[in-house]
Design a protein around this motif. Structure first.
Motif, PDB file in Angstrom:
ATOM      1  N   ASP B  68      17.550  45.289  35.569  1.00 32.10           N
ATOM      2  CA  ASP B  68      18.754  44.913  36.298  1.00 32.10           C
ATOM      3  C   ASP B  68      18.286  44.219  37.582  1.00 32.10           C
ATOM      4  O   ASP B  68      17.096  44.206  37.869  1.00 32.10           O
ATOM      5  CB  ASP B  68      19.648  46.139  36.557  1.00 32.10           C
ATOM      6  CG  ASP B  68      18.972  47.192  37.405  1.00 32.10           C
ATOM      7  OD1 ASP B  68      18.267  46.826  38.361  1.00 32.10           O
ATOM      8  OD2 ASP B  68      19.146  48.387  37.118  1.00 32.10           O
ATOM      9  N   PRO B  69      19.223  43.614  38.335  1.00 30.93           N
ATOM     10  CA  PRO B  69      18.779  42.833  39.492  1.00 30.93           C
ATOM     11  C   PRO B  69      17.929  43.655  40.465  1.00 30.93           C
ATOM     12  O   PRO B  69      16.972  43.154  41.035  1.00 30.93           O
ATOM     13  CB  PRO B  69      20.097  42.401  40.147  1.00 30.93           C
ATOM     14  CG  PRO B  69      21.087  42.386  39.047  1.00 30.93           C
ATOM     15  CD  PRO B  69      20.672  43.492  38.115  1.00 30.93           C
ATOM     16  N   ARG B  70      18.305  44.919  40.627  1.00 24.96           N
ATOM     17  CA  ARG B  70      17.611  45.720  41.621  1.00 24.96           C
ATOM     18  C   ARG B  70      16.196  46.089  41.149  1.00 24.96           C
ATOM     19  O   ARG B  70      15.219  45.911  41.869  1.00 24.96           O
ATOM     20  CB  ARG B  70      18.425  46.994  41.896  1.00 24.96           C
ATOM     21  CG  ARG B  70      18.330  47.488  43.283  1.00 24.96           C
ATOM     22  CD  ARG B  70      19.511  48.400  43.568  1.00 24.96           C
ATOM     23  NE  ARG B  70      20.729  47.604  43.723  1.00 24.96           N
ATOM     24  CZ  ARG B  70      21.263  47.333  44.899  1.00 24.96           C
ATOM     25  NH1 ARG B  70      20.712  47.796  45.973  1.00 24.96           N
ATOM     26  NH2 ARG B  70      22.356  46.614  44.984  1.00 24.96           N
ATOM     27  N   SER B  71      16.109  46.598  39.931  1.00 25.15           N
ATOM     28  CA  SER B  71      14.775  46.990  39.450  1.00 25.15           C
ATOM     29  C   SER B  71      13.923  45.752  39.237  1.00 25.15           C
ATOM     30  O   SER B  71      12.706  45.786  39.410  1.00 25.15           O
ATOM     31  CB  SER B  71      14.898  47.805  38.154  1.00 25.15           C
ATOM     32  OG  SER B  71      15.326  46.989  37.093  1.00 25.15           O
ATOM     33  N   ALA B  73      14.013  42.986  41.121  1.00 21.39           N
ATOM     34  CA  ALA B  73      13.491  42.579  42.426  1.00 21.39           C
ATOM     35  C   ALA B  73      12.357  43.504  42.852  1.00 21.39           C
ATOM     36  O   ALA B  73      11.348  43.052  43.405  1.00 21.39           O
ATOM     37  CB  ALA B  73      14.616  42.595  43.471  1.00 21.39           C
ATOM     38  N   ALA B  74      12.521  44.811  42.569  1.00 26.13           N
ATOM     39  CA  ALA B  74      11.459  45.758  42.938  1.00 26.13           C
ATOM     40  C   ALA B  74      10.194  45.456  42.136  1.00 26.13           C
ATOM     41  O   ALA B  74       9.085  45.476  42.680  1.00 26.13           O
ATOM     42  CB  ALA B  74      11.927  47.193  42.690  1.00 26.13           C
TER      43      ALA B  74
END
Lengths: 372, 277
Positions: B68-71, B73-74
């Motif tokens: 997902d966008p958050r994971s 980016a991480a």
């Protein structure tokens, strides 16, 4: 020396890379990679936040993004501990020793203990043997012990609490000094230094970007090998934050939401970071830890632009409240604040939001602003 | 790919060329759905190609991943950090080995297809002066913002946009992988309908041909492989003074029936113009 420093420190620690946030009710330890979170957690912990509140803040961005942490909170004789990642802890509770190891669990290790008399938390391998004392504050550590068993070599306080060093303070009575020193463990003979470069040496060998230019500049006008870094101060080009010059900018992600948005669709969104609203919103130039929330709204008549507006925690004079900015939308945004006539937002100009405000994007989509 | 991401298919083409002047190609690229990378290495004595190759090696880990966008980016931030430490480690080894002026660095642009609540999106990351462009409705738009001296000067209003291409320090980057400072990437998140065709390229492309030429090539070439080939060929024809790399990615099969925001793609140009004031 001031009284503050002779008051026994509650804890002792060994310097290291982890961040330790010591508050009255909670202790949070974070690995070096989590630096961006530290300031917000300090604000929370220093305000006296307890176990639940701090844990909420820690995991708000999802557990996967947090490789490791330790949270310890003691209240009314009960100690709650959560460990994740590489940290290990040894507690003496009701006379028994309890060892906890964060790496044994895929999510985290949680334990509630009563009658804790001593705790040692080890965060990283370190040759550091110097023990420093601290009660409340923000320090970098490799190991934490509570209560401080060894006489602390110095008391570390937050900079704002450290009184300016007066020249006359240099004349410390020699008796005190002797007594102080004798209480300290005899320092071990320095181990042979590892052939690892110190920071200074590294800087020397890998000097400032100025010396980081191509080895031999090819003939001018040629593209060849010209891409390089020059004598640039990184600060000159740091990502620009809005706000008042000279004032501390608000963090791009706040520890607590400053407002809640209620969309006409019924959806609610907390404003603890930038929120982008539009028909098909795009987020541009954000850091890996400050990903905006993206809210897609329907717009059958195309009145709403793809990225229509942004709501984010305000900075400077707007600190603590949310601000709304029209992102140059085609059809504009109307803002109705309680007790004020409706106003058309000027593109790119942030306006502070009062609870009760209504933002109208067109196509029947409105956003109501409430307290979080 | 699995789940909702299977709604879309990625067609892509990638081409790189050493150019007409240089002897070593220090550019590297990765095209391994859902991740695409272009890295433009810098440094002498094979430093640059080692650095850019490290980036490609590390990002290969994301091939076949679902984020997902958050994971996402991480994961990208973590891989960039790993590249940074590997490049610096390599540089230290070279220096200890006697090459005392050895240095290496690289730019990186990354495109990762992520899934946001069942909707696929492009997560993009940029460090340095390689670029991400998108083509939507035949219009080219530069998405990434260079980390370069000229870009910063232009942003500050010290020089004009036109002066950027002739400024003597136009090749000097302000952020890159390798070097003493932590390199923090800029991230971007784009919905797919806004980026039907994506171009990742090194400055050997956009430094040799202007945006209008890039737009024309991207708009006219049907197959992304042809588009990548033609971009590199055009850069060579214009002088080929630097390594040139182009990765072109098309998103095909985007279901538009359940996405209200994709409606404009299905209306005709006349309808659109008629709707304007």
């Amino acid at each position: 020396m001031t009284e503050l420093e002779t008051t026994a420190a509650r804890r002792s620690f060994r310097p290291g890379g982890w961040y330790a946030v010591f508050g009255d009710h909670a202790t949070v330890l974070l690995p070096p990679s989590e630096k961006p979170r530290v300031a917000a957690l300090w604000e929370l912990v220093d305000d006296g936040a307890g176990f639940d509140e701090v844990l909420d803040a820690l995991v708000s961005g999802g557990l996967r993004e947090l490789p490791g942490f330790v949270l310890v909170s003691a209240e009314d004789g009960t100690t709650q501990v959560v460990l994740r990642g590489a940290a290990r802890a040894l507690f003496t509770a009701d006379g028994e020793e309890v060892a906890l190891d964060g790496s044994t669990a895929t999510t985290w290790v949680e334990r509630t203990l009563s009658g804790v008399t001593r705790s040692v938390i080890e965060l990283e391998e370190s040759d550091e043997t110097m023990e420093l004392g601290v009660s409340v504050g923000l320090v970098r550590v490799s190991r934490v012990e509570e209560p401080a068993t060894r006489p602390p070599a110095a008391v570390v306080l937050l900079p704002e609490e450290v009184p300016a060093e007066e020249p006359q303070e240099a004349g410390v009575e020699s008796e005190d000094l002797t007594g102080f020193e004798s209480g300290e463990p005899e320092p071990e003979p320095e181990p042979e230094p590892e052939p690892v470069l110190s920071d200074e040496q590294l800087t020397e060998r890998f000097p400032a970007p100025a010396a980081w230019a191509p080895v031999a500049a090819p003939d001018p006008g040629d593209h060849d090998g010209m891409t390089g870094a020059a004598g640039i101060e990184p600060d000159d080009f740091a990502r620009q934050h809005p706000g008042i010059p000279g004032q501390q900018p608000a963090p791009s992600v706040t520890s607590r939401p400053v407002a809640r948005l209620v969309l006409s669709s019924g959806e609610t969104v907390e404003v603890d970071r930038a929120v982008l609203v539009g028909r098909a919103p795009e987020a541009r130039r954000f850091g890996s830890h400050e990903q905006p929330r993206m809210i897609t709204v329907p717009s059958p008549h195309q009145e709403i632009s793809s990225t229509h507006l942004e709501v984010r925690p305000g900075s400077g004079a707007d600190h603590g409240s949310a601000v709304v900015t029209d992102m140059g939308s085609t059809n504009g945004t109307v803002l109705v604040q309680p007790g004020l006539p409706p106003e058309d937002l000027q593109p790119g100009i942030a306006v502070q939001l009062i609870p009760g405000a209504i933002i109208d994007l067109g196509d029947g989509v409105t956003i109501q602003v409430t307290n979080p | 790919m699995s789940g909702a991401t299977s709604k879309v298919e990625l067609h892509f083409g990638a081409t790189t060329d050493v150019g007409k002047v240089r002897t070593v190609n220090e550019d590297s690229y990765l095209a391994a759905p859902p991740v695409f990378v272009v890295a433009d290495g810098m440094g002498g004595h094979s430093g640059g190609d080692v650095a850019s190759r490290i980036v490609v090696e590390e990002f290969a880990e994301l091939a076949g991943s679902t984020h997902d966008p958050r994971s996402g980016a991480a994961a990208v931030a973590e891989l960039l950090e790993r590249c940074q430490s590997r490049i610096n480690q390599y540089a230290i080894e070279q220096r200890l080995g006697g090459a005392d002026r050895w240095y290496a660095g690289t730019t990186a642009v990354v495109a990762l297809l992520v899934e946001d609540d069942g909707t696929p999106k492009w997560l993009l990351a940029n460090l340095g002066d390689s670029r991400v462009y998108r083509l939507a409705d035949g219009v080219l738009d530069q998405v990434s913002v260079d980390h370069s001296v000229v870009q910063e000067l232009a942003d500050a209003g010290t020089i004009t946009r036109d002066e950027m291409s002739t400024h003597p320090e136009r090749h000097v980057v302000t952020r890159a992988l390798g070097g003493p400072d932590d390199a923090e990437a800029d991230f971007f998140l784009l919905p797919l309908p806004a980026a039907e065709r994506l171009l990742l390229c090194s400055d050997g492309i956009n430094g040799m041909i202007d945006d209008a030429t890039i737009e024309a090539i991207l708009d006219n070439a049907g197959d992304p492989r042809d588009a990548a080939d033609r971009l590199v060929a055009a850069a060579l024809e214009a002088g080929g003074r630097d390594n040139a790399t182009a990765v072109v990615i098309d998103v095909v099969g985007l279901r538009t029936d359940d996405a209200s925001d994709a409606a404009p793609l299905t209306v005709s140009l006349e309808q659109k113009l008629g709707a304007l004031p």
